[in-house]
Structure formats: C-alpha cells, structure tokens
Design an enzyme around this catalytic site. Structure first.
Site, short mmCIF file in Angstrom:
data_model
loop_
_atom_site.label_atom_id
_atom_site.label_comp_id
_atom_site.label_asym_id
_atom_site.label_seq_id
_atom_site.Cartn_x
_atom_site.Cartn_y
_atom_site.Cartn_z
N HIS A 63 -10.26 -6.55 -2.32
CA HIS A 63 -11.49 -6.41 -1.13
C HIS A 63 -12.61 -5.69 -1.77
CE1 HIS A 63 -9.08 -7.44 2.37
NE2 HIS A 63 -8.09 -6.72 2.11
N GLU A 98 0.91 -1.25 0.07
CA GLU A 98 -0.10 -0.18 0.15
C GLU A 98 0.85 1.19 -0.12
OE1 GLU A 98 -2.69 -0.37 3.36
OE2 GLU A 98 -3.82 -2.06 2.47
N ASP A 106 -12.10 -10.81 -0.50
CA ASP A 106 -13.45 -11.21 -0.02
C ASP A 106 -14.56 -10.26 -0.85
OD1 ASP A 106 -12.41 -8.69 1.30
OD2 ASP A 106 -12.10 -9.46 3.12
N GLU A 118 -5.82 -10.95 -0.89
CA GLU A 118 -6.75 -10.78 0.20
C GLU A 118 -8.24 -10.65 -0.03
OE1 GLU A 118 -5.49 -7.11 2.48
OE2 GLU A 118 -3.38 -7.55 2.02
N ASN A 149 1.92 -5.15 -3.18
CA ASN A 149 0.53 -5.56 -2.92
C ASN A 149 -0.33 -3.96 -2.68
OD1 ASN A 149 -1.36 -7.53 -2.26
ND2 ASN A 149 -1.12 -6.96 0.04
C1 GLA Z 1 -5.04 -4.47 4.50
C2 GLA Z 1 -3.76 -5.21 4.87
C3 GLA Z 1 -4.21 -6.48 5.46
C4 GLA Z 1 -5.13 -6.30 6.44
C5 GLA Z 1 -6.28 -5.55 5.74
C6 GLA Z 1 -7.32 -5.52 6.88
O1 GLA Z 1 -5.59 -4.91 3.34
O2 GLA Z 1 -2.75 -5.44 3.72
O3 GLA Z 1 -2.98 -6.83 6.17
O4 GLA Z 1 -4.67 -5.46 7.63
O5 GLA Z 1 -6.13 -4.39 5.60
O6 GLA Z 1 -7.59 -6.58 7.81
#
Ligand code: GLA
Length: 344
Positions: free
Chosen positions: A217, A139, A248, A246, A182
């Site tokens: 996400h 990020e 969801d 990640e 990422n």
């Molecule tokens: C970001 C981070 C993860 C996690 C999510 C929320 O995406 O990369 O490690 O902390 O936020 O759970």
C-alpha cells in the site's frame, strides 16, 4: 515466448507478465459483476477483499458461510484464474466469540488454538487445490518502535507461537498450498527487520512457511524505490517466495488530508505512472523471487482508499480509471514488461 494479445491495441496485463508472475486483483461481490470484463481480460489471479476473512466465513461458532467466497472461486475457476486466499489469522475482522467463553470471560489457550485449528482446517480443506497460496497470518508485527509483535487477543491468550501453530494447521490441511506471512509498511527499514526476524525464526524452527507477502500500500512519495529494493533483497535472502499482495499507489501521503480534488491532476497521473513503472521494473528484475503481484482492486471506480484515511475523499490508486480505461500508469507498467523482454 508468450504470444502477446494486442487485439484492440491494448495488451493484456497478465499476458505481458506471464513469463514473470501472475497478476491479480482483489474483488468483492459487487466488483465481481461491475468489473467482470476487465478482470477476465487483464488478471489471472483473484483475492477476496473481505469474503475469506474470519468474520465473513464463521461469524458465529460452527456457522460457516461460504456463499460469497464460493462465488468468487467459481468465477476464477470458470475463467482459468488462480485464487490467493486472504486471510486465516488476523487481529481485525475476527469475531469476538473466538476469544470468549459463553460466560463472557477470556478463553484459555488450548480452547483458542482448538478453535483456530477448526477454522483453518475447514476453510483450507474446502478450497484445497484451488487456492494456490494463503495469507496464513496477517499483520502480526508491530508498527511501534522497539516492539516486535502487535498486542492482540491472539498474542495475549495464546502467546507468540499462535503464529507457528497457524502455519502448522494450514499445512496439515493442504500440504500443497503456499503459506505466507503478510504485512504492510513492509519496506520501512525498521519494520522490515522485525518482519525478517519473525519469518527467520519461523523458518529456523522448521515451521512450514513458504513466503512473505508485501502488501505494497504505497503512495506517490513513499516508500522510496531503494527501500523497496532493500526489502525485496532482505526477504528473498531467506530463500522464500515473495508475493506483492495488496498493491495500490495512493495519490495522497498518509498525513495529507486535502479534500478539494474531484479529479486527479495531470501531474499526479504522470507521477503515479512514473512510480508504477519503477515498481514493475523492480518486480521484473526480481521475478526469480516474485511469482504473484496482486492489486487491491482493479479500477478506480472502487477502492477502499475512497474512505481511508479521509472519509468520503476519492482516490485514484489503480491502473485503470473509473470507466475501466487504461491510465498513464498502465502504459508505464506495460513498458516495464516490454523492457524486460528486450533485455532477456
Ligand atoms: C489490510 C488487510 C486487507 C484490507 C486492507 C484495507 O491491508 O490485509 O485485507 O482490509 O487492510 O482494505
């Protein structure tokens, strides 16, 4: 062709996608116990939800705590799973000592980079040969229109090549680990271009980066399948690997603050299933580029979205329900795998 295990009528997720990519889940010390049967049956990769983050591993300078991360790694190894390492350098969940002198003033660039190198070297070498891919920098790109990098202590003190340095240190520590940048909102057209620009500039400079992590996400409405396709194509055009890191699918849009639902409606479950089916058809279509798909959790009994962005509101973003039973989304995802087998 891989033999499918249909015992008990329910196929195993990681078996059905074995020809395409690994299927992973994020875990924590609690879910490693409460979800262990589900994990063993359906997943062949694990990511630590928090236990490999900077503040968990080195809360105090020189004091490394590996117990929780080690337990996850041991569970993975005992069950023939891989591990995705998450994450080495991030603006969040990093202890304040990293950026300060003993007198409380800001450290200089050389000290910060030396501390970064020590951390990366210690952590990456410990899990060498076990962690197949690391999220090296998480990020770093800004969500703000017109701004390329996110303001952070890393950027402020070390300048923008803190990113390149992190990759170089990680590569020195384990030349065989795949190294990823990422980020989230990765399919938003403006942020996508910023991520592309950053990763391209790293590649052009010869920095050892091997892939782009798409956090994924997502929710019932956004991003569109078209935006995701464009993001996949754009990142893949760099000749790098893609990991979905990640995933969801929230039942609520980010701005939606409703709190009245105790259970998801049938309509929501159906819409989520349709979305999941579309996403996995896309992933199999691009599986030449995608070699790992990780969910941010395994089942709806535990998800970080139960608290975010609305405190205490339950969400149901995963393929298995709170009792670990497959949801309609699971069925659609398996159908996506079957459809791709029929086509090939
Ligand atoms: C970001 C981070 C993860 C996690 C999510 C929320 O995406 O990369 O490690 O902390 O936020 O759970």
């Amino acid at each position: 062709m891989t033999k499918l295990n249909h015992t008990g009528g329910m196929p195993s997720l990681c078996e059905v996608f074995n020809p395409h990519f690994r299927v992973g889940a994020a875990v924590n010390p609690i879910t490693l116990n409460t979800q262990s049967e589900l994990l063993k049956r359906h997943f062949n990769s694990l990511t630590a939800e928090n236990e490999m983050k900077f503040v968990s591993l080195q809360p105090v300078e020189g004091l490394f705590r590996f117990d929780d991360a080690d337990r996850m790694v041991d569970f993975a190894a005992a069950n023939g799973m891989g591990v995705r390492g998450h994450t080495l350098v991030w603006h969040n969940q990093t202890p304040i000592w990293m950026f300060e002198n003993p007198d409380g003033g800001a450290v200089d660039r050389d000290t910060l980079l030396a501390r970064m190198q020590t951390h990366i070297e210690t952590v990456v070498k410990r899990y060498k040969g076990i962690v197949y891919a690391w999220d090296v920098v998480n990020e770093a790109v800004s969500d703000k229109s017109g701004e390329q990098l996110r303001p952070s202590k890393w950027l402020e003190i070390a300048g923008e090549d803190f990113i390149a340095k992190a990759f170089m240190y990680a590569h020195e520590a384990d030349p065989n680990a795949l190294l990823f940048y990422n980020d989230y909102n990765e399919s938003d057209p403006e942020k996508r271009e910023k991520i592309y620009t950053l990763v391209k500039s790293l590649k052009d400079k010869g920095v050892p980066i091997h892939g782009v992590g798409l956090q994924a996400h997502w929710n019932l409405k956004r991003p569109s399948v078209d935006e995701i396709r464009q993001a996949i194509e754009r990142y893949a055009s760099l000749g790098l690997k893609l990991h979905i890191t990640e995933m969801d699918v929230s039942m609520f849009e980010f701005e939606d603050r409703r709190t009245d639902l105790k259970e998801p409606t049938e309509a929501m479950l159906a819409e989520q299933a349709e979305r999941y089916g579309q996403f996995f058809r896309l992933f199999t279509e691009y599986s030449e580029h995608i070699d790992s798909v990780t969910f941010w959790g395994a089942a709806d009994d535990y998800t970080w979205l139960d608290h975010f962005p609305v405190r205490g509101r339950k969400n149901w973003p995963l393929l298995f329900d709170a009792k670990h039973e497959p949801k309609p989304s699971f069925g659609e995802v398996v159908r996506a795998a079957e459809a791709s087998r029929e086509e090939s």
